[in-house]
Write a protein that holds these residues in place. Structure first.
Motif, PDB file in Angstrom:
ATOM      1  N   VAL A  36      66.379  19.665 -14.382  1.00 39.81           N
ATOM      2  CA  VAL A  36      65.050  19.060 -14.301  1.00 39.81           C
ATOM      3  C   VAL A  36      65.170  17.564 -14.010  1.00 39.81           C
ATOM      4  O   VAL A  36      64.450  17.009 -13.175  1.00 39.81           O
ATOM      5  CB  VAL A  36      64.250  19.317 -15.596  1.00 39.81           C
ATOM      6  N   MET A  37      66.098  16.904 -14.687  1.00 39.05           N
ATOM      7  CA  MET A  37      66.292  15.473 -14.422  1.00 39.05           C
ATOM      8  C   MET A  37      66.721  15.237 -12.978  1.00 39.05           C
ATOM      9  O   MET A  37      66.381  14.222 -12.367  1.00 39.05           O
ATOM     10  CB  MET A  37      67.339  14.892 -15.373  1.00 39.05           C
ATOM     11  N   LEU A  38      67.482  16.196 -12.431  1.00 33.56           N
ATOM     12  CA  LEU A  38      68.033  16.006 -11.089  1.00 33.56           C
ATOM     13  C   LEU A  38      67.038  16.371  -9.995  1.00 33.56           C
ATOM     14  O   LEU A  38      67.334  16.210  -8.816  1.00 33.56           O
ATOM     15  CB  LEU A  38      69.303  16.846 -10.947  1.00 33.56           C
ATOM     16  N   GLN A  39      65.852  16.862 -10.386  1.00 35.34           N
ATOM     17  CA  GLN A  39      64.816  17.095  -9.374  1.00 35.34           C
ATOM     18  C   GLN A  39      64.371  15.747  -8.820  1.00 35.34           C
ATOM     19  O   GLN A  39      63.772  14.943  -9.521  1.00 35.34           O
ATOM     20  CB  GLN A  39      63.617  17.824 -10.009  1.00 35.34           C
ATOM     21  N   GLN A  40      64.677  15.489  -7.589  1.00 35.50           N
ATOM     22  CA  GLN A  40      64.268  14.251  -6.921  1.00 35.50           C
ATOM     23  C   GLN A  40      64.927  13.004  -7.491  1.00 35.50           C
ATOM     24  O   GLN A  40      64.435  11.894  -7.332  1.00 35.50           O
ATOM     25  CB  GLN A  40      62.743  14.079  -6.973  1.00 35.50           C
ATOM     26  N   THR A  41      66.027  13.180  -8.230  1.00 34.29           N
ATOM     27  CA  THR A  41      66.697  12.019  -8.816  1.00 34.29           C
ATOM     28  C   THR A  41      68.207  12.189  -8.691  1.00 34.29           C
ATOM     29  O   THR A  41      68.730  13.275  -8.925  1.00 34.29           O
ATOM     30  CB  THR A  41      66.305  11.866 -10.298  1.00 34.29           C
ATOM     31  N   GLY A  79      60.783   8.507 -13.801  1.00 34.77           N
ATOM     32  CA  GLY A  79      59.717   8.878 -12.885  1.00 34.77           C
ATOM     33  C   GLY A  79      59.336  10.346 -12.933  1.00 34.77           C
ATOM     34  O   GLY A  79      59.967  11.127 -13.644  1.00 34.77           O
ATOM     35  N   TYR A  80      58.327  10.698 -12.170  1.00 36.39           N
ATOM     36  CA  TYR A  80      57.797  12.076 -12.181  1.00 36.39           C
ATOM     37  C   TYR A  80      57.652  12.572 -13.623  1.00 36.39           C
ATOM     38  O   TYR A  80      58.303  13.531 -14.039  1.00 36.39           O
ATOM     39  CB  TYR A  80      58.715  13.025 -11.397  1.00 36.39           C
ATOM     40  N   TYR A  81      56.778  11.925 -14.378  1.00 29.85           N
ATOM     41  CA  TYR A  81      56.684  12.167 -15.815  1.00 29.85           C
ATOM     42  C   TYR A  81      56.137  13.550 -16.155  1.00 29.85           C
ATOM     43  O   TYR A  81      56.253  13.989 -17.296  1.00 29.85           O
ATOM     44  CB  TYR A  81      55.865  11.054 -16.481  1.00 29.85           C
ATOM     45  N   LYS A 224      53.633   9.175   8.380  1.00 27.31           N
ATOM     46  CA  LYS A 224      52.200   8.877   8.308  1.00 27.31           C
ATOM     47  C   LYS A 224      52.031   7.555   7.563  1.00 27.31           C
ATOM     48  O   LYS A 224      52.745   7.281   6.611  1.00 27.31           O
ATOM     49  CB  LYS A 224      51.466   9.995   7.570  1.00 27.31           C
ATOM     50  N   PRO A 225      51.072   6.722   7.987  1.00 29.12           N
ATOM     51  CA  PRO A 225      50.879   5.435   7.331  1.00 29.12           C
ATOM     52  C   PRO A 225      50.420   5.630   5.884  1.00 29.12           C
ATOM     53  O   PRO A 225      49.572   6.461   5.609  1.00 29.12           O
ATOM     54  CB  PRO A 225      49.788   4.763   8.167  1.00 29.12           C
ATOM     55  N   LEU A 226      51.004   4.848   4.976  1.00 30.26           N
ATOM     56  CA  LEU A 226      50.652   4.968   3.569  1.00 30.26           C
ATOM     57  C   LEU A 226      49.408   4.165   3.235  1.00 30.26           C
ATOM     58  O   LEU A 226      49.268   3.028   3.666  1.00 30.26           O
ATOM     59  CB  LEU A 226      51.808   4.469   2.697  1.00 30.26           C
ATOM     60  N   THR A 295      55.662   7.623  -3.195  1.00 24.94           N
ATOM     61  CA  THR A 295      55.824   8.497  -2.039  1.00 24.94           C
ATOM     62  C   THR A 295      54.561   8.513  -1.196  1.00 24.94           C
ATOM     63  O   THR A 295      54.608   8.542   0.023  1.00 24.94           O
ATOM     64  CB  THR A 295      56.089   9.942  -2.488  1.00 24.94           C
ATOM     65  N   HIS A 296      53.412   8.467  -1.855  1.00 24.28           N
ATOM     66  CA  HIS A 296      52.156   8.768  -1.188  1.00 24.28           C
ATOM     67  C   HIS A 296      51.237   7.566  -1.025  1.00 24.28           C
ATOM     68  O   HIS A 296      50.225   7.667  -0.359  1.00 24.28           O
ATOM     69  CB  HIS A 296      51.440   9.888  -1.933  1.00 24.28           C
ATOM     70  N   TYR A 297      51.525   6.447  -1.670  1.00 29.01           N
ATOM     71  CA  TYR A 297      50.768   5.222  -1.392  1.00 29.01           C
ATOM     72  C   TYR A 297      51.514   4.008  -1.918  1.00 29.01           C
ATOM     73  O   TYR A 297      52.495   4.132  -2.652  1.00 29.01           O
ATOM     74  CB  TYR A 297      49.351   5.286  -1.989  1.00 29.01           C
TER      75      TYR A 297
END
Length: 346
Positions: A36-41, A79-81, A224-226, A295-297
């Motif tokens: 779980v910690m290694l998801q996206q990290t 992150g990703y709490y 895509k522009p943020l 990631t998104h803004y």
DNA sequence: AAGACGGGGAA
DNA sequence: TTCCCAGTCTT
């Protein structure tokens, strides 16, 4: 066994990582937490968090019994709490339904919050040696190159094809090593930029290498522009130099974490200040702006600081609004950029 | 099918 | 700067 698996396992024996903290001991709980910690990290970032987490909460029951704020504090900075919230909720479910242990069953695992197909496969393969595939960023990159697959791996069609390949080339034994081997191979040899193709044991079957398209695969995500958001952060200090923190809403970014009171503009900030604080809004001192990329803004924050203010008569600190001494900051889940600001780091 | 969700490493 | 990573959940 597929040729791919054979070569990969041989590579792993000589070049893989065999000393990661979750490998010793390799219990289901530790594998789950690490996955779980290694998801996206990345591994390097995760290791100190993992060590601290298992030292404090060494098993499923300890996690289930811990207050969510303690879990957030241990997660603060990763992150990703939602991962931490799901981990905690899943531990409670394991206590209620699975005897305080992680279930050894794919469907039961996937039913737990925060565990999807890949993480369930990784847990079963690594903790129990069962024959399940994974499909993370590393595996996607390796498979796209090896098979010359075009299209961004985030699209359902490409992902479906990748799962099929991952499932097909699974070995019959050594599933834990094979799973780790894929991750290590993607992370250290078949890297995103400048893969070490000259050292690769799979040169012969790599379509991307043969066609000289290693640099283009996997196809990158369409850009895509943020959008950009702005906010004022109210840094309020009382006479004892404590800071006023507010728990954030349960939805949205940094859900449920402790942060500074936030406002979209000065009118809103002044209104909040005047209803809650005894002090002069215009005495605010502007601190260095913080620009935080998501990631998104993009999120531009302007901290404003007041010293020696107090809550207004009739406004008390409560479950969602508290004066916090500097020494207490470490025990709370606080967004990384806000923590930096409060702890005076750069 | 698309968007939301954090932070840091790497180039 | 920009990309993207040991993904999952919600809408």
């Amino acid at each position: 066994m597929s040729d791919f698996a054979n070569r990969l396992l041989a590579w792993f024996d000589a070049n893989g990582r065999h000393d990661l903290p979750w490998q010793h001991p390799r219990t289901p709980y530790r594998v789950w937490l690490s996955e779980v910690m290694l998801q996206q990290t990345q591994v390097r970032v995760v290791i100190p968090y993992f060590e601290r987490f298992v030292a404090t909460l060494p098993d499923v029951r300890a996690l289930a019994n811990a207050p969510i704020d303690e879990v957030f504090a241990l997660w603060s900075g990763l992150g990703y709490y939602a991962r931490a919230r799901n981990l905690h909720a899943a531990a409670k479910i394991c206590v209620e339904r699975h005897g305080g242990e992680l279930p050894r069953d794919f469907d039961a695992l996937v039913a737990l919050p925060g565990i999807g197909r890949s993480t369930a496969g990784a847990i079963l393969a690594q903790a129990w040696g069962e024959r399940f595939a994974i499909l993370d960023g590393n595996v996607k990159r390796v498979l796209c190159r090896m098979h010359g697959i075009e299209g961004w791996p985030g699209t359902p069609a490409v992902e479906k094809r990748l799962w099929e390949i991952a499932q097909t080339q699974l070995p019959d034994a050594r599933l834990a090593d094979y799973t780790q081997a894929q991750m290590d191979f993607g992370a250290t040899l078949c890297t995103r930029a400048e893969p070490a193709c000259v050292l690769c044991p799979l040169q012969r079957e790599c379509v991307a290498l043969r066609q000289d398209r290693v640099r283009e695969l996997p196809t990158s995500k369409p850009g895509k522009p943020l959008p950009e958001r702005h906010a004022l952060l109210l840094l309020l200090r009382d006479a004892e130099d404590r800071v006023l923190l507010q728990r954030r809403a349960q939805a949205g970014v940094w859900a449920g974490l402790w942060s500074l009171p936030e406002a979209e503009d000065h009118a809103t900030a002044r209104n909040w200040f005047e209803t809650h604080i005894a002090g002069d809004y215009d005495a605010a001192q502007a601190l260095a702006a913080i620009d935080h990329g998501f990631t998104h803004y993009r999120f531009a924050m302007q901290p404003l600081e007041w010293r020696e203010v107090a809550l207004r008569e009739g406004v008390r600190d409560n479950a969602d609004l508290r004066w916090i001494a500097r020494a207490e900051l470490a025990s709370l889940g606080i967004p990384a950029p806000v923590r930096k600001l409060l702890e005076g780091r750069t």
